[in-house]
Design a protein around this motif. Structure first.
Motif, PDB file in Angstrom:
ATOM      1  N   GLN A   9       0.870  -1.179   0.000  1.00  0.00           N
ATOM      2  CA  GLN A   9       0.000   0.000   0.000  1.00  0.00           C
ATOM      3  C   GLN A   9       0.907   1.229   0.000  1.00  0.00           C
ATOM      4  OE1 GLN A   9      -2.733  -0.320   3.295  1.00  0.00           O
ATOM      5  NE2 GLN A   9      -4.061  -1.731   2.203  1.00  0.00           N
ATOM      6  N   ARG A  10       1.174   1.728  -1.180  1.00  0.00           N
ATOM      7  CA  ARG A  10       2.137   2.820  -1.321  1.00  0.00           C
ATOM      8  C   ARG A  10       1.606   4.122  -0.740  1.00  0.00           C
ATOM      9  NH1 ARG A  10       6.953   0.449  -3.558  1.00  0.00           N
ATOM     10  NH2 ARG A  10       6.290  -1.076  -5.121  1.00  0.00           N
ATOM     11  N   TRP A  11       2.514   4.900  -0.170  1.00  0.00           N
ATOM     12  CA  TRP A  11       2.174   6.244   0.278  1.00  0.00           C
ATOM     13  C   TRP A  11       2.185   7.200  -0.916  1.00  0.00           C
ATOM     14  CZ3 TRP A  11       6.179   5.766   4.797  1.00  0.00           C
ATOM     15  CH2 TRP A  11       5.605   5.014   5.822  1.00  0.00           C
ATOM     16  N   GLU A  12       1.798   8.425  -0.644  1.00  0.00           N
ATOM     17  CA  GLU A  12       1.694   9.427  -1.698  1.00  0.00           C
ATOM     18  C   GLU A  12       3.025  10.148  -1.941  1.00  0.00           C
ATOM     19  OE1 GLU A  12       0.983  11.264   2.274  1.00  0.00           O
ATOM     20  OE2 GLU A  12       0.262   9.455   1.255  1.00  0.00           O
ATOM     21  N   ILE A  13       4.067   9.825  -1.175  1.00  0.00           N
ATOM     22  CA  ILE A  13       5.360  10.503  -1.262  1.00  0.00           C
ATOM     23  C   ILE A  13       6.316   9.658  -2.106  1.00  0.00           C
ATOM     24  CG2 ILE A  13       7.338  11.359   0.043  1.00  0.00           C
ATOM     25  CD1 ILE A  13       5.387  11.411   2.511  1.00  0.00           C
ATOM     26  N   GLU A  14       6.910  10.267  -3.135  1.00  0.00           N
ATOM     27  CA  GLU A  14       7.992   9.603  -3.855  1.00  0.00           C
ATOM     28  C   GLU A  14       9.297  10.313  -3.527  1.00  0.00           C
ATOM     29  OE1 GLU A  14       9.535   8.219  -8.279  1.00  0.00           O
ATOM     30  OE2 GLU A  14       7.518   9.086  -8.054  1.00  0.00           O
ATOM     31  N   PRO A  15      10.240   9.616  -2.895  1.00  0.00           N
ATOM     32  CA  PRO A  15      11.500  10.267  -2.524  1.00  0.00           C
ATOM     33  C   PRO A  15      12.326  10.665  -3.746  1.00  0.00           C
ATOM     34  CG  PRO A  15      11.162   8.236  -1.287  1.00  0.00           C
ATOM     35  CD  PRO A  15      10.173   8.239  -2.394  1.00  0.00           C
ATOM     36  N   GLU A  16      12.968  11.821  -3.656  1.00  0.00           N
ATOM     37  CA  GLU A  16      13.925  12.251  -4.668  1.00  0.00           C
ATOM     38  C   GLU A  16      15.347  12.065  -4.154  1.00  0.00           C
ATOM     39  OE1 GLU A  16      13.740  15.708  -7.808  1.00  0.00           O
ATOM     40  OE2 GLU A  16      14.208  16.541  -5.814  1.00  0.00           O
ATOM     41  N   ARG A  17      15.545  12.362  -2.874  1.00  0.00           N
ATOM     42  CA  ARG A  17      16.821  12.114  -2.214  1.00  0.00           C
ATOM     43  C   ARG A  17      16.562  12.025  -0.717  1.00  0.00           C
ATOM     44  NH1 ARG A  17      19.080  16.959  -0.190  1.00  0.00           N
ATOM     45  NH2 ARG A  17      17.835  18.798  -0.763  1.00  0.00           N
ATOM     46  N   ALA A  18      17.559  11.558   0.022  1.00  0.00           N
ATOM     47  CA  ALA A  18      17.420  11.418   1.469  1.00  0.00           C
ATOM     48  C   ALA A  18      18.782  11.602   2.119  1.00  0.00           C
ATOM     49  CB  ALA A  18      16.841  10.047   1.826  1.00  0.00           C
ATOM     50  N   SER A  19      18.770  12.167   3.319  1.00  0.00           N
ATOM     51  CA  SER A  19      20.011  12.386   4.056  1.00  0.00           C
ATOM     52  C   SER A  19      19.688  12.475   5.537  1.00  0.00           C
ATOM     53  CB  SER A  19      20.690  13.677   3.584  1.00  0.00           C
ATOM     54  OG  SER A  19      21.874  13.919   4.319  1.00  0.00           O
ATOM     55  N   GLY A  20      20.464  11.761   6.355  1.00  0.00           N
ATOM     56  CA  GLY A  20      20.220  11.799   7.796  1.00  0.00           C
ATOM     57  C   GLY A  20      18.821  11.330   8.120  1.00  0.00           C
ATOM     58  N   ALA A  21      18.098  12.123   8.884  1.00  0.00           N
ATOM     59  CA  ALA A  21      16.734  11.776   9.291  1.00  0.00           C
ATOM     60  C   ALA A  21      15.682  12.345   8.346  1.00  0.00           C
ATOM     61  CB  ALA A  21      16.478  12.279  10.712  1.00  0.00           C
ATOM     62  N   TRP A  22      16.098  12.772   7.167  1.00  0.00           N
ATOM     63  CA  TRP A  22      15.185  13.495   6.283  1.00  0.00           C
ATOM     64  C   TRP A  22      15.059  12.831   4.922  1.00  0.00           C
ATOM     65  CZ3 TRP A  22      12.403  17.570   8.115  1.00  0.00           C
ATOM     66  CH2 TRP A  22      12.807  18.059   9.373  1.00  0.00           C
ATOM     67  N   ILE A  23      13.817  12.853   4.412  1.00  0.00           N
ATOM     68  CA  ILE A  23      13.519  12.464   3.043  1.00  0.00           C
ATOM     69  C   ILE A  23      12.998  13.693   2.307  1.00  0.00           C
ATOM     70  CG2 ILE A  23      11.927  11.148   1.577  1.00  0.00           C
ATOM     71  CD1 ILE A  23      12.117   8.864   3.568  1.00  0.00           C
ATOM     72  N   TYR A  24      13.522  13.909   1.121  1.00  0.00           N
ATOM     73  CA  TYR A  24      13.105  15.056   0.301  1.00  0.00           C
ATOM     74  C   TYR A  24      12.328  14.507  -0.885  1.00  0.00           C
ATOM     75  CZ  TYR A  24      16.612  17.175   3.271  1.00  0.00           C
ATOM     76  OH  TYR A  24      17.326  17.591   4.377  1.00  0.00           O
ATOM     77  N   GLY A  25      11.064  14.884  -0.953  1.00  0.00           N
ATOM     78  CA  GLY A  25      10.171  14.297  -1.946  1.00  0.00           C
ATOM     79  C   GLY A  25      10.202  15.014  -3.283  1.00  0.00           C
ATOM     80  N   LYS A  26       9.737  14.313  -4.312  1.00  0.00           N
ATOM     81  CA  LYS A  26       9.613  14.916  -5.631  1.00  0.00           C
ATOM     82  C   LYS A  26       8.541  16.002  -5.658  1.00  0.00           C
ATOM     83  CE  LYS A  26      11.471  11.298  -8.584  1.00  0.00           C
ATOM     84  NZ  LYS A  26      11.234  10.423  -9.764  1.00  0.00           N
ATOM     85  N   ASP A  27       7.729  16.040  -4.572  1.00  0.00           N
ATOM     86  CA  ASP A  27       6.711  17.078  -4.456  1.00  0.00           C
ATOM     87  C   ASP A  27       7.285  18.391  -3.943  1.00  0.00           C
ATOM     88  OD1 ASP A  27       7.297  16.401  -1.840  1.00  0.00           O
ATOM     89  OD2 ASP A  27       5.287  15.676  -1.346  1.00  0.00           O
ATOM     90  N   GLY A  28       8.613  18.425  -3.697  1.00  0.00           N
ATOM     91  CA  GLY A  28       9.250  19.641  -3.207  1.00  0.00           C
ATOM     92  C   GLY A  28       9.196  19.807  -1.699  1.00  0.00           C
ATOM     93  N   CYS A  29       8.592  18.833  -1.004  1.00  0.00           N
ATOM     94  CA  CYS A  29       8.473  18.914   0.454  1.00  0.00           C
ATOM     95  C   CYS A  29       9.553  18.079   1.129  1.00  0.00           C
ATOM     96  CB  CYS A  29       7.091  18.424   0.900  1.00  0.00           C
ATOM     97  SG  CYS A  29       5.718  19.415   0.254  1.00  0.00           S
ATOM     98  N   GLU A  30       9.857  18.433   2.383  1.00  0.00           N
ATOM     99  CA  GLU A  30      10.809  17.655   3.167  1.00  0.00           C
ATOM    100  C   GLU A  30      10.074  16.977   4.317  1.00  0.00           C
ATOM    101  OE1 GLU A  30      13.681  20.648   4.234  1.00  0.00           O
ATOM    102  OE2 GLU A  30      12.672  21.086   6.125  1.00  0.00           O
TER     103      GLU A  30
END
Length: 384
Positions: A9-30
């Motif tokens: 059951q996929r979430w609505e967030i597709e990661p673009e990159r990730a570092s440390g405790a953070w995921i940066y989505g293709k939606d421009g949100c962190e």
């Protein structure tokens, strides 16, 4: 159209990159990631020292097969065995495969087939893993399971004492039931299991796949309770995201896993072994573990302070940086609202919010996460 089987059951967030405790989505949100890839990225996303070790190994070779001796496997195995207080390692590709190895080893070493495990446990999705798992929903639609598994109520000492006997090959248990709702085993229960296994010639298998590699503030969760397993299984946090699992056992079990008894084409892959060695080099350090334990104490202190009084919160439980918030209603709508507010968390059953932050999470990130959870629960429970 997707060419993938719809098993997730996929979430609505597709990661673009990730570092440390953070995921940066293709939606421009962190997004503050308090899942750590389901307890995998214990050093956060792309830890520098692990990335360096992986690149170095890639420049040498990334597969030759287990017909060759590989020093990178020996280095990783030594670190793993010494941290566990055990002696021998079999490398697999995943937690389910590690559990398969442990089950095979226990049956072969004892000459018995009966294995006791517990309701609400989770041990993987292979047939032996499903058979060991104490959740019927995992088994639905797949027909007959591997026989001679018995599932008992977790922390029910009387039921356990009535079941174990000279026909028991092993007892298989999680110190903290992760997928089953973040339920922690009681010290007396674990001590009695250890004692009964010794008296009946059964092996004690501890599934540390989610709790191991520093998650609870010690290398392995069983080390909080003064017990000594015969076999532990690990995976998730071992390779910082590269696929690797392991069954780790006592020296006297070595004779039962000789040439031809078990194997894996990709098990102990040199790149994954390099990642595992670099991961353990950081995590199995006393100062690092003390810091992780202190952050776990801070997390539970803030959760109790900010959420403990809420009517919609039934209980907060866990150990170290493995926390469960049991709600009075299903949590999927809350988890979706958390993601919209920039925090990613997991379910553990239908009514538990599961938090698995990186072990090197900062105090500020913990405070931010708890603040988002408090705000989201208040808003959701008022408007629900």
């Amino acid at each position: 159209m997707s060419y993938l089987f719809p098993t997730y059951q996929r979430w609505e967030i597709e990661p673009e990159r990730a570092s440390g405790a953070w995921i940066y989505g293709k939606d421009g949100c962190e997004y503050l990631d308090f899942t750590s890839g389901i307890g995998v990225c214990n050093l956060g996303h792309r830890p520098e020292s692990v990335e360096t070790a992986v690149k170095k190994q890639l420049e040498s070779f990334w597969h030759v097969s287990n017909l060759f001796p590989q020093s990178i496997q020996e280095v990783a195995a030594e670190k793993l065995a010494e941290a566990a207080g055990l002696d021998c390692v079999f490398f697999a590709n995943s937690g389910a495969e590690a559990n398969e190895a442990a089950i095979k080893l226990a049956r072969k070493a004892t000459g018995r087939t009966k294995i006791i495990s517990f309701l609400q446990s989770f041990h993987g999705r292979t047939f032996a893993g499903m058979a060991a798992t104490g959740q019927e929903k995992i088994k639905q639609g797949f027909g007959s399971m591997l026989e001679t598994f018995v599932h008992l109520q977790f922390n029910d000492l009387e039921a356990f004492q009535n079941e174990i006997g000279q026909d028991t090959a092993a007892v298989m248990i999680e110190i903290i039931q992760g997928e089953g709702g973040i339920h922690v085993a009681e010290p007396e229960f674990l001590k009695e299991i250890e004692k009964a296994c010794m008296q009946n010639g059964a092996l004690l298998i501890i599934d540390e796949i989610q709790t191991g590699i520093g998650r609870t503030g010690k290398p392995f969760a069983f080390q909080h309770f003064g017990i000594k397993p015969d076999i532990i299984t690990v995976a998730k946090g071992l390779g910082s995201g590269l696929p690797i699992g392991a069954a780790v056992g006592k020296a006297e079990l070595k004779e039962f896993f000789g040439p031809g008894s078990h194997g894996s084409t990709f098990g102990g892959n040199p790149v994954s072994s390099a990642a595992a060695s670099a991961t353990m080099e950081i995590i199995f350090n006393d100062e690092f573990l003390l810091g992780a334990a202190a952050k776990g104490e801070l997390l539970f202190e803030l959760l109790d302070k900010r959420l403990g009084h809420l009517e919609s919160v039934n209980e907060i439980r866990g150990l170290g940086l493995m926390a469960g918030i049991e709600m009075s209603a299903e949590v999927q709508p809350i988890l979706a609202a958390l993601r919209k507010s920039g925090l990613i968390a997991l379910p553990a059953g239908e009514k538990v919010i599961r938090l698995l932050p990186p072990l090197n999470v900062s105090q500020e990130e913990i405070e931010r996460a708890v603040h988002i959870i408090e705000e989201t629960i208040n808003i959701h429970c008022i408007t629900a």
